[in-house]
Design a protein around this motif. Structure first.
Motif, PDB file in Angstrom:
ATOM      1  N   GLU A 446       0.815  -1.217   0.000  1.00 50.37           N
ATOM      2  CA  GLU A 446       0.000   0.000   0.000  1.00 50.37           C
ATOM      3  C   GLU A 446       0.846   1.264   0.000  1.00 50.37           C
ATOM      4  O   GLU A 446       0.402   2.313  -0.448  1.00 50.37           O
ATOM      5  CB  GLU A 446      -0.929   0.007   1.219  1.00 50.37           C
ATOM      6  N   PHE A 449       1.161   3.371  -3.226  1.00 46.57           N
ATOM      7  CA  PHE A 449       0.000   4.052  -3.814  1.00 46.57           C
ATOM      8  C   PHE A 449      -0.650   5.052  -2.868  1.00 46.57           C
ATOM      9  O   PHE A 449      -1.760   5.529  -3.119  1.00 46.57           O
ATOM     10  CB  PHE A 449      -1.017   2.998  -4.269  1.00 46.57           C
ATOM     11  N   LYS A 450       0.025   5.370  -1.786  1.00 42.49           N
ATOM     12  CA  LYS A 450      -0.506   6.379  -0.874  1.00 42.49           C
ATOM     13  C   LYS A 450      -0.521   7.744  -1.555  1.00 42.49           C
ATOM     14  O   LYS A 450       0.354   8.057  -2.364  1.00 42.49           O
ATOM     15  CB  LYS A 450       0.351   6.445   0.397  1.00 42.49           C
ATOM     16  N   PRO A 451      -1.504   8.566  -1.235  1.00 43.23           N
ATOM     17  CA  PRO A 451      -1.570   9.904  -1.863  1.00 43.23           C
ATOM     18  C   PRO A 451      -0.364  10.757  -1.481  1.00 43.23           C
ATOM     19  O   PRO A 451       0.110  10.714  -0.347  1.00 43.23           O
ATOM     20  CB  PRO A 451      -2.861  10.497  -1.281  1.00 43.23           C
ATOM     21  N   LYS A 455      -1.381  13.178  -5.986  1.00 47.08           N
ATOM     22  CA  LYS A 455      -1.141  11.976  -6.791  1.00 47.08           C
ATOM     23  C   LYS A 455      -0.584  10.891  -5.881  1.00 47.08           C
ATOM     24  O   LYS A 455      -0.676  10.975  -4.658  1.00 47.08           O
ATOM     25  CB  LYS A 455      -0.215  12.302  -7.957  1.00 47.08           C
ATOM     26  N   SER A 456       0.022   9.872  -6.465  1.00 45.83           N
ATOM     27  CA  SER A 456       0.500   8.752  -5.654  1.00 45.83           C
ATOM     28  C   SER A 456       1.990   8.875  -5.357  1.00 45.83           C
ATOM     29  O   SER A 456       2.723   9.618  -6.015  1.00 45.83           O
ATOM     30  CB  SER A 456       0.242   7.431  -6.381  1.00 45.83           C
ATOM     31  N   THR A 457       2.419   8.099  -4.374  1.00 49.87           N
ATOM     32  CA  THR A 457       3.849   8.016  -4.077  1.00 49.87           C
ATOM     33  C   THR A 457       4.602   7.457  -5.275  1.00 49.87           C
ATOM     34  O   THR A 457       5.726   7.879  -5.565  1.00 49.87           O
ATOM     35  CB  THR A 457       4.077   7.132  -2.838  1.00 49.87           C
ATOM     36  N   HIS A 479      -2.792  -2.848 -10.076  1.00 49.25           N
ATOM     37  CA  HIS A 479      -3.194  -1.517  -9.645  1.00 49.25           C
ATOM     38  C   HIS A 479      -3.154  -0.559 -10.843  1.00 49.25           C
ATOM     39  O   HIS A 479      -2.193  -0.532 -11.613  1.00 49.25           O
ATOM     40  CB  HIS A 479      -2.268  -1.006  -8.536  1.00 49.25           C
ATOM     41  N   GLU A 481      -2.726   2.621 -11.180  1.00 50.00           N
ATOM     42  CA  GLU A 481      -1.654   3.606 -11.231  1.00 50.00           C
ATOM     43  C   GLU A 481      -0.368   2.998 -11.772  1.00 50.00           C
ATOM     44  O   GLU A 481       0.338   3.609 -12.583  1.00 50.00           O
ATOM     45  CB  GLU A 481      -1.415   4.183  -9.831  1.00 50.00           C
TER      46      GLU A 481
END
Length: 508
Positions: A446, A449-451, A455-457, A479, A481
């Motif tokens: 996880e 894909f944290k904000p 956007k994402s990491t 996923h 992303e």
């Protein structure tokens, strides 16, 4: 019976006793000396080896420890003093980086520690039996037997501290007897004790018995010698404390807490009691000493009380050392739950008592019992370590990384240099070390894909120039992303995937 007793006495007190112990130790370790890091605490071995490799390949700067989980930085962070890593990197410049190099180096330190324990206790007790049985017990401690060929700075710290204490006491005993000061021993003691404390701070515990001996010889030491020993104490303690202060600052500025430099007490009384029970019932008799040597330890305690050894000249130093180690144990109790190697300083107390127990058996004619306990020590040690640690098919490392062929295919699938995303590895060092890569570690799926700023990491890492990713979690490939940023899957090696990320995305 008399002939057997005489033969046993001759053998233990001869040079062949040392030769047998060293030869057996090398022989049993020999099949494992070219093995990759594996088994219990493999993460700690990989972390050490990764730092040593970075010294070897990037910069031999002792003041800039570099880890592989760099997260866009140069990887410089706070750690213990890099004595082990620097020495290993220096050897790499001669031999090249090989698995057998770090294992043989550690084995040498391990054997030097056993030899130092003999000399230290012979100096203190003037008793060959105590010194030799402590040498034997050191070799066949399961914890030392296992870590004795692992990339663990603790082995260097322990051996340096033992020899440092030996040289300082040789200096101290000499001036207490009005002999000319042995300055070479003084300087060697200062160097080695400081080195032990720099490498692992808990090894400054050798200062506790020094305080005890100084109290005993208080009236026999001149003012000039007190000044010399005050300088000794200040330097040997101040330099390690200064280093760890610097290391804490490095960690704070880098944001890379790869090394645990903080104190770790337990969170509750119930947890503390559980850990203490485990330490006393399992770790101490089985892992730290082995049952045969622990039996000698119990006998030693019994005879110490029965013969009122608190009148002995060594009682006060060992009492102070014991109290100091108990305090240290309670402060670091959380670490004692799964890190028995944090208890290695305790050998300074445990082994002399076990040696004394064996000496009393010999004095009382219990030769068969003593021989049985001597012989059983390597037997119990091997039973405890070989099946569980080195013969176990579970290596605590993914097979794709442990096996040379698949490890090489994975490593060569990505060009050298540059940073990669590496996961999922809770240690944030094992995968990096085996694949010889650096970059952004993922301790869970996880995390990627944290904000981050809308956007994402993953998007952040990509914008910082990361174009390759290793993962052993197939679910991550589904996923959206990651799909959007994936150019191709370069390689699939069993559970491992190597992903090439796109060079550019319009309107991103």
């Amino acid at each position: 019976m008399t002939r057997f007793a005489d033969s046993t006495t001759w053998f233990v007190l001869s040079k062949w006793f040392f030769r047998l112990g060293i030869a057996l130790t090398i022989l049993i370790h020999l099949p494992f000396l070219n093995r990759p890091p594996e088994s219990m605490h493999v993460w700690r071995q990989c972390l050490t080896l990764g730092v040593a490799r970075n010294l070897y390949t990037e910069s031999m700067n002792l003041f800039q420890p570099r880890v592989d989980n760099r997260r866009g930085s140069q990887g410089i962070t706070g750690s213990h003093f890099l004595s082990y890593e620097f020495a290993l990197a220096s050897i790499y410049h001669i031999t090249g980086e090989r698995f057998w190099v770090h294992r043989c180096f550690s084995l040498l330190l391990y054997l030097l520690g056993a030899w130092g324990m003999y000399h230290l206790l012979l100096l203190i007790t003037k008793n060959e039996w105590i010194g030799r049985l402590s040498f034997w017990g050191f070799l066949w401690s399961p914890e030392l037997f296992y870590h004795g060929i692992n990339a663990m700075p603790d082995i260097l710290a322990l051996s340096a501290s033992i020899w440092g204490l030996y040289y300082f006491l040789r200096y101290l005993f000499g001036i207490a007897q009005n002999k000319p000061p042995d300055y070479p021993s003084f300087l060697l003691g200062l160097l080695l004790i400081t080195l032990g404390g720099l490498t692992k701070l808990q090894y400054l515990a050798v200062g506790f018995p020094i305080v005890g001996f100084l109290l005993i010889f208080f009236k026999d030491i001149s003012l000039r010698r007190w000044i010399e020993m005050t300088v000794f104490g200040i330097v040997s303690v101040a330099l390690p404390l200064m280093w760890y202060g610097y290391a804490i600052q490095l960690t704070a500025s880098s944001g890379l807490p790869e090394f645990g430099l903080e104190l770790r007490p337990v969170g509750s009384w119930s947890e503390g009691w559980t850990v203490l029970l485990q330490n006393l019932v399992s770790d101490l008799p089985e892992t730290l000493m082995n049952y045969a040597n622990f039996t000698l330890f119990l006998l030693g305690l019994f005879f110490c009380f029965r013969l009122k050894k608190w009148h002995s000249h060594v009682f006060l130093p060992y009492l102070i050392l014991t109290i100091g180690l108990i305090a240290y144990h309670l402060i670091e109790l959380s670490q004692m739950k799964a890190h028995a190697y944090y208890m290695m300083p305790y050998f300074l107390v445990l082994l002399p008592i076990a040696g004394y127990g064996g000496y009393q058996l010999w004095k009382r004619g219990q030769i068969w019992l003593l021989c049985t306990l001597i012989v059983l020590q390597p037997v119990f040690c091997c039973i405890r370590i070989l099946p569980a640690r080195w013969l176990n098919t579970e290596k605590w490392v993914p097979q794709e990384l442990y096996i040379q062929e698949s490890r090489q295919r994975l490593a060569e699938s990505v060009p050298p240099g540059g940073q990669v995303i590496m996961g999922v590895d809770k240690s944030n060092c094992i995968y990096f070390y085996f694949l010889n890569k650096k970059g952004y570690g993922l301790s869970n799926s996880e995390e990627l894909f944290k904000p981050y700023k809308g956007k994402s990491t993953l998007n952040r890492y990509w914008k910082e120039g990361v174009r390759y990713m290793f993962t052993d979690d197939a679910s991550m490939l589904e996923h959206e992303e990651l799909k959007r940023l994936t150019e191709t899957v370069i390689l699939k090696e069993n559970n491992f995937y190597v992903i090439k990320l796109k060079e550019d995305i319009a309107n991103d």
